[in-house]
Design a protein around this motif. Structure first.
Motif, PDB file in Angstrom:
ATOM      1  N   ALA A 162       2.333   2.073   3.491  1.00 28.15           N
ATOM      2  CA  ALA A 162       3.215   2.130   1.952  1.00 28.15           C
ATOM      3  C   ALA A 162       3.323   0.636   1.300  1.00 28.15           C
ATOM      4  O   ALA A 162       3.184   0.700   0.083  1.00 28.15           O
ATOM      5  N   GLY A 163       3.622  -0.288   2.072  1.00 22.89           N
ATOM      6  CA  GLY A 163       3.552  -1.442   1.493  1.00 22.89           C
ATOM      7  C   GLY A 163       2.435  -2.106   0.823  1.00 22.89           C
ATOM      8  O   GLY A 163       2.370  -3.202   0.229  1.00 22.89           O
ATOM      9  N   SER A 164       1.191  -1.539   1.093  1.00 18.03           N
ATOM     10  CA  SER A 164      -0.047  -2.245   0.731  1.00 18.03           C
ATOM     11  C   SER A 164      -0.586  -1.436  -0.620  1.00 18.03           C
ATOM     12  O   SER A 164      -1.511  -1.444  -1.215  1.00 18.03           O
ATOM     13  N   MET A 165       0.417  -0.467  -0.947  1.00 16.20           N
ATOM     14  CA  MET A 165      -0.116   0.578  -2.233  1.00 16.20           C
ATOM     15  C   MET A 165       0.982   0.632  -3.237  1.00 16.20           C
ATOM     16  O   MET A 165       2.124   0.409  -2.873  1.00 16.20           O
ATOM     17  N   PRO A 166       0.666   0.803  -4.398  1.00 11.72           N
ATOM     18  CA  PRO A 166       1.647   1.187  -5.415  1.00 11.72           C
ATOM     19  C   PRO A 166       2.670   2.307  -4.777  1.00 11.72           C
ATOM     20  O   PRO A 166       1.988   3.353  -4.352  1.00 11.72           O
ATOM     21  N   ASN A 167       3.980   2.389  -5.066  1.00 12.72           N
ATOM     22  CA  ASN A 167       4.738   3.298  -4.680  1.00 12.72           C
ATOM     23  C   ASN A 167       5.494   3.937  -6.002  1.00 12.72           C
ATOM     24  O   ASN A 167       6.927   3.718  -6.345  1.00 12.72           O
ATOM     25  N   PRO A 168       4.775   4.845  -6.543  1.00 14.65           N
ATOM     26  CA  PRO A 168       5.612   5.414  -7.642  1.00 14.65           C
ATOM     27  C   PRO A 168       6.477   6.459  -7.195  1.00 14.65           C
ATOM     28  O   PRO A 168       6.413   7.006  -6.115  1.00 14.65           O
ATOM     29  N   PRO A 169       7.444   6.833  -8.009  1.00 14.80           N
ATOM     30  CA  PRO A 169       8.763   7.738  -7.519  1.00 14.80           C
ATOM     31  C   PRO A 169       8.135   9.165  -7.217  1.00 14.80           C
ATOM     32  O   PRO A 169       8.745   9.922  -6.538  1.00 14.80           O
ATOM     33  N   PHE A 170       6.945   9.637  -7.809  1.00 19.74           N
ATOM     34  CA  PHE A 170       6.664  10.971  -7.775  1.00 19.74           C
ATOM     35  C   PHE A 170       5.761  11.170  -6.367  1.00 19.74           C
ATOM     36  O   PHE A 170       5.350  12.350  -5.869  1.00 19.74           O
ATOM     37  N   ILE A 171       5.412  10.210  -5.467  1.00 21.60           N
ATOM     38  CA  ILE A 171       4.764  10.152  -4.301  1.00 21.60           C
ATOM     39  C   ILE A 171       5.779   9.924  -3.030  1.00 21.60           C
ATOM     40  O   ILE A 171       6.475   9.151  -2.898  1.00 21.60           O
ATOM     41  N   THR A 172       5.841  10.657  -2.021  1.00 18.72           N
ATOM     42  CA  THR A 172       6.723  10.185  -0.935  1.00 18.72           C
ATOM     43  C   THR A 172       5.782   9.910   0.316  1.00 18.72           C
ATOM     44  O   THR A 172       4.887  10.582   0.766  1.00 18.72           O
ATOM     45  N   PHE A 173       6.340   8.742   0.636  1.00 19.49           N
ATOM     46  CA  PHE A 173       5.599   7.897   1.635  1.00 19.49           C
ATOM     47  C   PHE A 173       6.220   8.041   3.034  1.00 19.49           C
ATOM     48  O   PHE A 173       7.605   8.291   3.157  1.00 19.49           O
ATOM     49  N   GLY A 174       5.667   7.935   4.201  1.00 18.03           N
ATOM     50  CA  GLY A 174       6.251   7.931   5.396  1.00 18.03           C
ATOM     51  C   GLY A 174       6.528   6.324   5.617  1.00 18.03           C
ATOM     52  O   GLY A 174       6.239   5.601   4.849  1.00 18.03           O
ATOM     53  N   SER A 175       7.100   6.195   7.070  1.00 16.61           N
ATOM     54  CA  SER A 175       7.075   4.883   7.301  1.00 16.61           C
ATOM     55  C   SER A 175       6.759   4.599   8.512  1.00 16.61           C
ATOM     56  O   SER A 175       6.429   5.565   9.315  1.00 16.61           O
ATOM     57  N   GLY A 176       6.521   3.177   8.821  1.00 19.10           N
ATOM     58  CA  GLY A 176       6.447   2.953  10.485  1.00 19.10           C
ATOM     59  C   GLY A 176       4.995   3.151  10.835  1.00 19.10           C
ATOM     60  O   GLY A 176       4.760   2.940  12.262  1.00 19.10           O
ATOM     61  N   GLY A 177       4.031   3.170   9.858  1.00 22.68           N
ATOM     62  CA  GLY A 177       2.546   3.447  10.222  1.00 22.68           C
ATOM     63  C   GLY A 177       2.147   1.961  10.769  1.00 22.68           C
ATOM     64  O   GLY A 177       2.592   0.904  10.249  1.00 22.68           O
ATOM     65  N   THR A 178       1.344   2.066  11.778  1.00 28.06           N
ATOM     66  CA  THR A 178       0.566   0.955  12.407  1.00 28.06           C
ATOM     67  C   THR A 178      -0.671   0.260  11.805  1.00 28.06           C
ATOM     68  O   THR A 178      -1.037  -0.608  11.730  1.00 28.06           O
ATOM     69  N   GLY A 179      -1.143   1.192  10.836  1.00 29.76           N
ATOM     70  CA  GLY A 179      -2.552   0.926  10.002  1.00 29.76           C
ATOM     71  C   GLY A 179      -3.519   1.799  10.473  1.00 29.76           C
ATOM     72  O   GLY A 179      -3.995   1.350  11.689  1.00 29.76           O
ATOM     73  N   VAL A 180      -4.193   2.333   9.576  1.00 31.47           N
ATOM     74  CA  VAL A 180      -5.460   3.106   9.840  1.00 31.47           C
ATOM     75  C   VAL A 180      -6.672   1.981  10.155  1.00 31.47           C
ATOM     76  O   VAL A 180      -7.332   1.945  11.130  1.00 31.47           O
ATOM     77  N   GLU A 181      -6.952   0.897   9.283  1.00 35.98           N
ATOM     78  CA  GLU A 181      -7.750  -0.089   9.460  1.00 35.98           C
ATOM     79  C   GLU A 181      -6.431  -1.193   9.458  1.00 35.98           C
ATOM     80  O   GLU A 181      -5.860  -1.361   8.476  1.00 35.98           O
ATOM     81  N   THR A 182      -7.306  -2.351   9.986  1.00 34.02           N
ATOM     82  CA  THR A 182      -6.525  -3.808   9.752  1.00 34.02           C
ATOM     83  C   THR A 182      -7.190  -4.751   9.143  1.00 34.02           C
ATOM     84  O   THR A 182      -6.830  -5.875   8.712  1.00 34.02           O
ATOM     85  N   ALA A 183      -8.611  -4.586   8.652  1.00 39.10           N
ATOM     86  CA  ALA A 183      -9.211  -5.498   7.902  1.00 39.10           C
ATOM     87  C   ALA A 183     -10.505  -4.782   7.281  1.00 39.10           C
ATOM     88  O   ALA A 183     -10.769  -3.477   7.398  1.00 39.10           O
ATOM     89  N   VAL A 184     -11.115  -5.211   6.236  1.00 46.32           N
ATOM     90  CA  VAL A 184     -12.148  -4.637   5.297  1.00 46.32           C
ATOM     91  C   VAL A 184     -13.117  -4.502   6.184  1.00 46.32           C
ATOM     92  O   VAL A 184     -13.738  -5.454   6.736  1.00 46.32           O
ATOM     93  N   THR A 185     -13.952  -3.243   6.186  1.00 47.74           N
ATOM     94  CA  THR A 185     -14.991  -3.188   6.882  1.00 47.74           C
ATOM     95  C   THR A 185     -16.390  -2.957   5.874  1.00 47.74           C
ATOM     96  O   THR A 185     -17.463  -2.821   6.557  1.00 47.74           O
ATOM     97  N   ASN A 186     -16.278  -2.775   4.648  1.00 42.73           N
ATOM     98  CA  ASN A 186     -17.121  -2.768   3.838  1.00 42.73           C
ATOM     99  C   ASN A 186     -16.505  -3.265   2.491  1.00 42.73           C
ATOM    100  O   ASN A 186     -15.929  -2.865   1.793  1.00 42.73           O
ATOM    101  N   SER A 187     -17.156  -4.559   2.186  1.00 40.16           N
ATOM    102  CA  SER A 187     -16.650  -5.450   1.232  1.00 40.16           C
ATOM    103  C   SER A 187     -17.363  -5.196  -0.071  1.00 40.16           C
ATOM    104  O   SER A 187     -17.247  -6.003  -0.956  1.00 40.16           O
ATOM    105  N   VAL A 188     -18.164  -4.308  -0.145  1.00 38.70           N
ATOM    106  CA  VAL A 188     -18.724  -3.935  -1.527  1.00 38.70           C
ATOM    107  C   VAL A 188     -18.488  -2.510  -2.016  1.00 38.70           C
ATOM    108  O   VAL A 188     -17.927  -1.579  -1.429  1.00 38.70           O
ATOM    109  N   VAL A 189     -18.548  -2.132  -3.285  1.00 41.03           N
ATOM    110  CA  VAL A 189     -18.295  -0.863  -3.641  1.00 41.03           C
ATOM    111  C   VAL A 189     -19.037   0.264  -3.085  1.00 41.03           C
ATOM    112  O   VAL A 189     -20.098   0.118  -2.938  1.00 41.03           O
ATOM    113  N   HIS A 190     -18.246   1.118  -2.506  1.00 40.92           N
ATOM    114  CA  HIS A 190     -18.881   2.320  -1.786  1.00 40.92           C
ATOM    115  C   HIS A 190     -18.288   3.608  -1.979  1.00 40.92           C
ATOM    116  O   HIS A 190     -17.055   3.831  -2.586  1.00 40.92           O
TER     117      HIS A 190
END
Length: 227
Positions: A162-190
């Motif tokens: 949640a802290g890495s994305m915009p948090n508009p009031p119309f979206i309900t986020f969870g909390s406590g996630g450890t992260g699906v990815e920890t680093a950029v794995t593809n640095s070009v547009v795909h």
């Protein structure tokens, strides 16, 4: 060094309905529909432009202006670059967020410009966006339809925190996630792989809800009437 802009179209299917009359492709009626269940589009940027201008290209690094749009929905940089290069821009035709299942219809006078591009950030994502890249505007009047994919700008890890994305009031986020990815794995547009999400609102890997925020391509439909 002058930056070239980038803008995006992935066509899954195209239906052409030609009329017998020819048109100069100057007046377009465009309908963009959000085809997702639970993903929102930030304000759209729509542009007619020449062949040497683009908003994004798969396999290439995102410009700073594209990064701002893909990570935060800011279309001002892209609009300025395109306008300064002689393009015609329509900003925010939906007058705000385009909700799931909702469409917006607007007109654009392309003049003698030959290409059409569209973009908007996908919410909630880290740096995902819907894109139409340099679609050649037909010189024949008619109705043209296509589906649009979501792209990843390659500028931010898809951690789904949640802290890495915009948090508009119309979206309900969870909390406590450890992260699906920890680093950029593809640095070009795909092409974006879609959100993973999970069912744990107080932990797990993701702060996104897999029942509503998970998605696969395509994410939008577009209908273009050339008059």
């Amino acid at each position: 060094m002058k930056k070239r802009t980038q803008l995006g179209l992935t066509i899954s299917s195209v239906i052409f309905a030609f009329s017998s009359a020819c048109a100069n492709a100057a007046e377009l009626e465009i309908t963009v529909t959000n085809a997702t269940k639970g993903i929102y589009f930030t304000p759209l940027i729509v542009a007619a432009h020449s062949s040497d201008l683009f908003m994004f290209r798969t396999g290439q690094s995102a410009s700073a202006e594209l990064e701002s749009m893909a990570e935060g929905g800011d279309i001002s940089g892209l609009s300025t670059v395109i306008g300064n290069a002689g393009g015609v821009v329509v900003e925010n035709p939906a007058s705000g967020i385009l909700n799931p299942g909702v469409g917006t219809t607007f007109t654009l006078d392309s003049g003698n410009l030959e290409y059409l591009s569209i973009s908007a950030m996908l919410l909630p994502t880290n740096d995902g966006f819907v894109g139409l890249d340099s679609w050649k505007i037909p010189a024949t009047s008619g109705t043209y339809k296509a589906t649009l994919n979501g792209y990843d700008a390659g500028t931010e890890a898809n951690d789904e925190i949640a802290g890495s994305m915009p948090n508009p009031p119309f979206i309900t986020f969870g909390s406590g996630g450890t992260g699906v990815e920890t680093a950029v794995t593809n640095s070009v547009v795909h092409v974006h792989p879609g959100n993973l999400g999970d069912a744990d609102s107080a932990g797990g890997k993701s702060d996104l809800d897999s029942s509503s925020h998970r998605w696969l391509n395509p994410v939008a439909t577009i209908t273009i009437v050339v008059k």
